[in-house]
Design a protein around this motif. Structure first.
Motif, PDB file in Angstrom:
ATOM      1  N   LEU A 117      36.901  41.006  49.119  1.00  0.00           N
ATOM      2  CA  LEU A 117      37.401  40.128  47.950  1.00  0.00           C
ATOM      3  C   LEU A 117      38.294  41.101  47.042  1.00  0.00           C
ATOM      4  N   GLY A 118      38.947  40.218  46.213  1.00  0.00           N
ATOM      5  CA  GLY A 118      39.530  40.982  44.967  1.00  0.00           C
ATOM      6  C   GLY A 118      38.777  41.639  44.092  1.00  0.00           C
ATOM      7  N   GLU A 119      39.281  42.746  43.411  1.00  0.00           N
ATOM      8  CA  GLU A 119      38.216  43.890  42.956  1.00  0.00           C
ATOM      9  C   GLU A 119      37.718  43.037  41.747  1.00  0.00           C
ATOM     10  N   LYS A 120      38.482  42.350  41.147  1.00  0.00           N
ATOM     11  CA  LYS A 120      37.669  41.709  39.779  1.00  0.00           C
ATOM     12  C   LYS A 120      36.531  40.636  40.662  1.00  0.00           C
ATOM     13  N   THR A 121      36.903  40.029  41.452  1.00  0.00           N
ATOM     14  CA  THR A 121      35.874  38.913  42.132  1.00  0.00           C
ATOM     15  C   THR A 121      34.383  39.950  42.452  1.00  0.00           C
TER      16      THR A 121
ATOM     17  N   PHE B 243      33.477  42.757  41.524  1.00  0.00           N
ATOM     18  CA  PHE B 243      32.973  43.341  40.375  1.00  0.00           C
ATOM     19  C   PHE B 243      32.163  41.941  39.651  1.00  0.00           C
ATOM     20  N   SER B 244      32.689  40.889  39.526  1.00  0.00           N
ATOM     21  CA  SER B 244      31.977  39.633  38.622  1.00  0.00           C
ATOM     22  C   SER B 244      30.760  39.075  39.329  1.00  0.00           C
ATOM     23  N   VAL B 245      30.683  39.616  40.795  1.00  0.00           N
ATOM     24  CA  VAL B 245      29.427  38.842  41.413  1.00  0.00           C
ATOM     25  C   VAL B 245      28.387  40.134  41.443  1.00  0.00           C
TER      26      VAL B 245
END
Lengths: 319, 251
Positions: free
Chosen positions: A206-210, A212-214
């Motif tokens: 997934l995207g890097e931010k996503t 990271f957020s999980v």
């Protein structure tokens, strides 16, 4: 799929050029020492190496595609293939008397290429981490390609150049139990690590931010998996030479059959990879009186499958 | 109780761009905070800081430095709805929503039946029930945004960060998203969302944070902060804020 692979492994034991070309079951193998030696010291290690190499290249390809969130990358993406090829060619030209020296050199230079890609990416001041890795991989590949060309230029044409060319076309003809035992433990460890992290591979695609957020430590986990996949690949190709397309095609086939979620498609991809390499090797050693390098067979079969997959993909609009 | 606090937070990118300059404000638990500012004001960087992507000792989460939390701990407290997500692999809607359960899973653990039930309920909440097996690559823009929201709902965090949640939505999907977020807020979830849609902010926010060129221009209750003068200063163009029947309208 596992049963089909094991069944084909059993059948391919009886494919070859002795006692007659093609498929034959030698009923006198117990009393025929030559036949026993061919079965257990030539064909069986070759089959074992095909299964081991196919599953590892496929697992690496699968991991690379998820880590780079790109279904078109393969294990040689960070200059590893070119680094290994240079290492092997260098040792051949330097007159190494043993294949072990060639293997060690190929492994060392493959890992050096990975390290160079990694540290270059850290120094680049352009784009995100993934883009920097891709760009540094391209640069490192180009450097090792040029160095390889120089080595081939100075290679002795009647022997060394032929050896280098054969190594780069890939082949399992040198397979022996000693070679397999020299890499099997680390390769299986690499495979187990990748399988154990299959859920994380989903998230890292997934995207890097996503990611990271999980709760994923994106940089650390991505680096660990890249190193593991590369070490496994480098060890395999240090013995087999360069074998293309396995790591690219088999993850696609697995995703077509079992969906994109890695819990099923990663193990399936490894089984398909083992089957694909075994079939390719069996074709390569039985189709013609002289052996066809396995890299040529996988390239031909891989390209055909690739075209079919892309055609299907166009119809369904999904990977 | 303040669930998030920032004290003099500055951030400079490795390229030398100074994105945030001495930003300080706090977020009360259960509030809905709109982050307003022009393009390049530092809104995305601020969201990254709150998410923990740029570790900063001066950000506290539930009274403890954010940098002292493990990644999974933060994932259980803060969820992110990105502006958009590019899908390269065709996971099913249920598989993608299940990714929101990751902060609750062990190192080598896969989701349980309970996790699947939570993901299924999150999909139902955003109106995507019945499409669990559909591929995420076949979604429309509105469905895409709803799916991102479903994953964050499945994450069951106390804080929801949203990066321009309505930037690609038509009026019907914008209204649907607004209604869903109001529902989450009414159930006690803390919302912090960046947006250029000032009327969306007016409808959803209880508090407003204004960023201009990386500096905090204002922060506080919507009624205290939003006025014609502040909006005009914030966007550098003539803006108006008026109240009709108790609703703030900005244009």
């Amino acid at each position: 799929m596992v049963m089909a692979t094991l069944l084909f492994a059993l059948l391919s034991l009886f494919f070859g050029r002795y006692p007659k070309p093609g498929f034959s079951i030698p009923l006198d193998w117990k009393s025929n020492a030559l036949m026993r030696s061919i079965l257990f010291n030539v064909r069986l290690p070759r089959i074992a190496l095909a299964l081991l190499a196919g599953s590892m290249l496929s697992a690496s390809g699968y991991a690379f595609q998820m880590l780079f969130s790109n279904p078109l990358v393969e294990p040689g993406f960070l200059g590893v293939s070119q680094g290994s090829a240079f290492g092997a060619a260098l040792m051949i030209v330097l007159g190494a008397s043993s294949t072990v020296a060639v293997q060690v050199s190929a492994t060392v230079f493959g890992l050096l290429a990975l390290a160079a890609s990694y540290f270059l990416a850290r120094r680049f001041r352009f784009g995100g981490w993934l883009l920097r890795l891709v760009l540094s991989g391209i640069a490192v590949s180009a450097i090792f390609s040029s160095a390889l060309a120089v080595v081939k230029l100075v290679a002795e044409p009647t022997k060394d150049l032929q050896d280098i060319t054969f190594w780069m076309m890939g082949g399992l003809w040198n397979a022996s139990w000693a070679q397999i035992f020299s890499i099997v433990w680390v390769v299986i460890l690499c495979e187990l690590i990748i399988i154990s992290q299959r859920w994380k591979l989903n998230l890292l695609s997934l995207g890097e931010k996503t990611s990271f957020s999980v709760g994923i430590n994106v940089k650390r986990d991505r680096t660990i998996l890249l190193v593991v996949a590369t070490v496994g690949t480098t060890l395999v190709i240090s013995i087999t030479g360069l074998i293309g397309w396995v790591g690219l095609i088999t993850p696609h086939l697995a995703r077509k059959m079992f969906g994109s979620e890695s819990s099923f498609s990663l193990p399936a991809s490894m089984v398909i990879g083992a089957f694909f390499l075994l079939v390719s090797d069996t074709i390569g050693r039985t189709l013609l009186p002289t052996e066809i390098p396995i890299g040529l067979v996988t390239s031909l079969l891989g390209a055909v499958i690739f075209i079919i997959i892309l055609s299907l993909k166009h119809q369904e609009g999904k990977v | 109780m303040n669930i998030l606090e920032l004290h003099d937070v500055s951030y400079t990118y490795p390229s030398g761009t100074e994105a945030l300059k001495e930003v300080s404000f706090s977020i009360e638990e259960g509030s809905s905070v709109a982050l307003l500012g022009s393009n390049g004001a530092g809104k995305s960087t601020l969201l990254d800081v709150l998410l923990g992507m740029h570790p900063h000792a001066s950000v506290t989460l539930c009274g403890k430095p954010l940098s002292s939390y493990g990644r999974k701990e933060v994932g259980r407290l803060i969820a992110l709805v990105p502006q958009s997500e590019h899908f390269n692999f065709s996971f099913s809607l249920l598989e993608y929503t299940l990714f929101g359960r990751s902060p609750y899973l062990g190192q080598m653990q896969s989701p349980s039946a309970l996790d699947a039930q939570i993901a299924w309920e999150a999909l139902a909440e955003v109106g995507l029930a019945g499409f669990e097996e559909r591929s995420i690559t076949s979604l429309s823009g509105g469905e895409h945004q709803l799916l991102l929201l479903a994953r964050s709902i499945a994450q069951q965090s106390r804080i929801l960060l949203l990066d321009e949640p309505t930037s690609a939505l038509d009026p019907a999907n914008r209204r649907r998203t607004l209604s869903l977020l109001k529902g989450l807020h009414s159930r006690g979830k803390t919302l912090f969302f960046s947006t250029h849609d000032v009327n969306f902010a007016a409808e959803l926010a209880t508090h407003v944070v204004m960023l201009k060129e990386g500096r905090l221009l204002a922060a506080g209750l919507k009624e205290e902060v939003v006025n014609t003068k502040m909006l005009t200063t914030l966007y550098g163009t003539e803006m108006r804020a008026q109240t009709f029947d108790g609703h703030t309208l900005m244009y």
